[in-house]
Design a protein around this motif. Sequence first.
Motif, PDB file in Angstrom:
ATOM      1  N   VAL A 124       0.766  -1.297   0.371  1.00 15.09           N
ATOM      2  CA  VAL A 124      -0.098   0.002   0.197  1.00 15.09           C
ATOM      3  C   VAL A 124       0.613   1.154  -0.233  1.00 15.09           C
ATOM      4  CG1 VAL A 124      -2.061  -0.949   1.220  1.00 15.09           C
ATOM      5  CG2 VAL A 124       0.292   0.567   2.650  1.00 15.09           C
ATOM      6  N   THR A 127       0.868   5.470  -4.519  1.00 12.99           N
ATOM      7  CA  THR A 127      -0.016   6.437  -4.309  1.00 12.99           C
ATOM      8  C   THR A 127      -0.221   5.885  -6.372  1.00 12.99           C
ATOM      9  OG1 THR A 127       1.300   8.183  -5.283  1.00 12.99           O
ATOM     10  CG2 THR A 127       0.803   8.466  -3.423  1.00 12.99           C
ATOM     11  N   ARG A 336      -4.307   5.648  -3.237  1.00 14.22           N
ATOM     12  CA  ARG A 336      -4.266   4.718  -3.550  1.00 14.22           C
ATOM     13  C   ARG A 336      -4.925   3.907  -4.352  1.00 14.22           C
ATOM     14  NH1 ARG A 336      -1.036   6.589   0.242  1.00 14.22           N
ATOM     15  NH2 ARG A 336       1.037   5.750   0.428  1.00 14.22           N
ATOM     16  N   VAL A 366      -7.581   0.461   0.086  1.00 20.48           N
ATOM     17  CA  VAL A 366      -7.907   0.703  -1.058  1.00 20.48           C
ATOM     18  C   VAL A 366      -8.841   1.841  -1.365  1.00 20.48           C
ATOM     19  CG1 VAL A 366      -7.682   0.712  -3.895  1.00 20.48           C
ATOM     20  CG2 VAL A 366      -5.418   0.205  -2.355  1.00 20.48           C
TER      21      VAL A 366
END
Length: 480
Positions: A124, A127, A336, A366
Amino acid sequence: MEFTITNVILLFAVLLVIAVITTKFSSRLGLPSLVFFIAVGMALNHYIYFDNAYLAQLFGILALIVILFEGGLTTKWCHVRKVLLPSASLATIGVIATTLIIGFFATYILELEWLEGMMFGAIVGSTDAAAIFAVLGNKNIRTKLKATLEAESGSNDPMAIFLTVSFITLIQSHEMNFLSLVLSFFWEMGIGLVLGLLWGKVAVWMINKINLDSSGLYPVLSLALAVLTYSTVSFVHASGLLAVYVMAIFVGNSDLTYRTSIIRFNEGFGWMMHILMFILLGLLVFPNQLVSIAWQGMALALLLMFVARPIGVFLSMMFMKYSFQEKVFISWAGLRGAVPIVLATFPLIAGLEHSQMIFNVVFFVVFTSALFQGATISVLAQKLGFTGETKAPAPYSLELVSIGRTNSEIVEMTIEEGSAVVGKELRELELPEDTLITAIIRGNKIVTPRGTTSLQAGDILYVLVTKAQRETAKQIILEG
């Protein structure tokens, strides 16, 4: 419903139409379109059983190649060059810091081993540019911030992939060779950068020099070269995605024939891959499994948004000439998107013990990030004074094409302030044979070119010229 070939094709068509329409609503609601695409995939999960992580990863990587290539083509190097250092710092130090912090929290919240927690953090850690600018839409955001976010989002994916693969390897082998990891990192990034530039030069040369029978083949050639760049660079164990992004920036900022056709084709194809990728990834998620990890997912999403990402941004931009408010905005704009969900398929394919749970939590993070941050980015930008008036649509639209087999094309040229041709009449320009200025855009008006028409700074000229004389015509018109 019986899934015959006709029904599947019908479903595919309906999904594309729905997805295109939802992009209109997403911009009005201030939400990234990926939220709607994922929701469609999750809704279809009730009717279509899909659990092939390998196919999802393959399609996801292909989609990322197309999306990064399209993003690089439209990236202005003059803007990126000014923010190269901060964006590079965000893409490396920022991602590492975010990985370590959120990995620490994930280890305890998800009750994982340390390496598994760090792997989650790496997944994660990056970006998504497409999600960010889908939210910003036509908002006239400050160029410095937009370029920083664009460059970071295009270049931080390789770092996240490198870290994820490294942690998976460490989990499977239980051996940690830091020197090998460091050397591998510099090899992947360094060779990816160099080969990306080389492939960019090759691509520009091929597109400008090869004479194809149809202008419609040039966009296909450009995309094929992007895929070839990824595959050849990955073959030598370097960063293929970084190479594609670098190659695309080089191509997009070069003097390119059939530029408009190439950019428009890849823009449309990029949107289609974006739509299909998120729908496919949404199919991988079983909504009933999200309920069992809801509080863990929400906790990690909030920690990522309010703790890990801001610390990563402020740490990596500690000595950069950005104000506190600008760093706050960059922190909050770290949506994300595609990459974390695609990376979450890596543990699934590797067969790690908690891979399904990790995939579900990543998906939850996300989705939550896109939903909350996506709905507030525009508002925050306005509150902090980082947006101007909404950009007005261009007062003109002219398709630039090649003229069949005549090897001629219409190219766009802009007269800059201080150019030697400002004030000159068109009849004074000694243009090459078979070159014709077909239209002049001046402000909101289209001026019909005549011999006595004087050129002004800011004029946009559309020039019909043969491919062989394109460079000569540009030199005469732009430099005098």
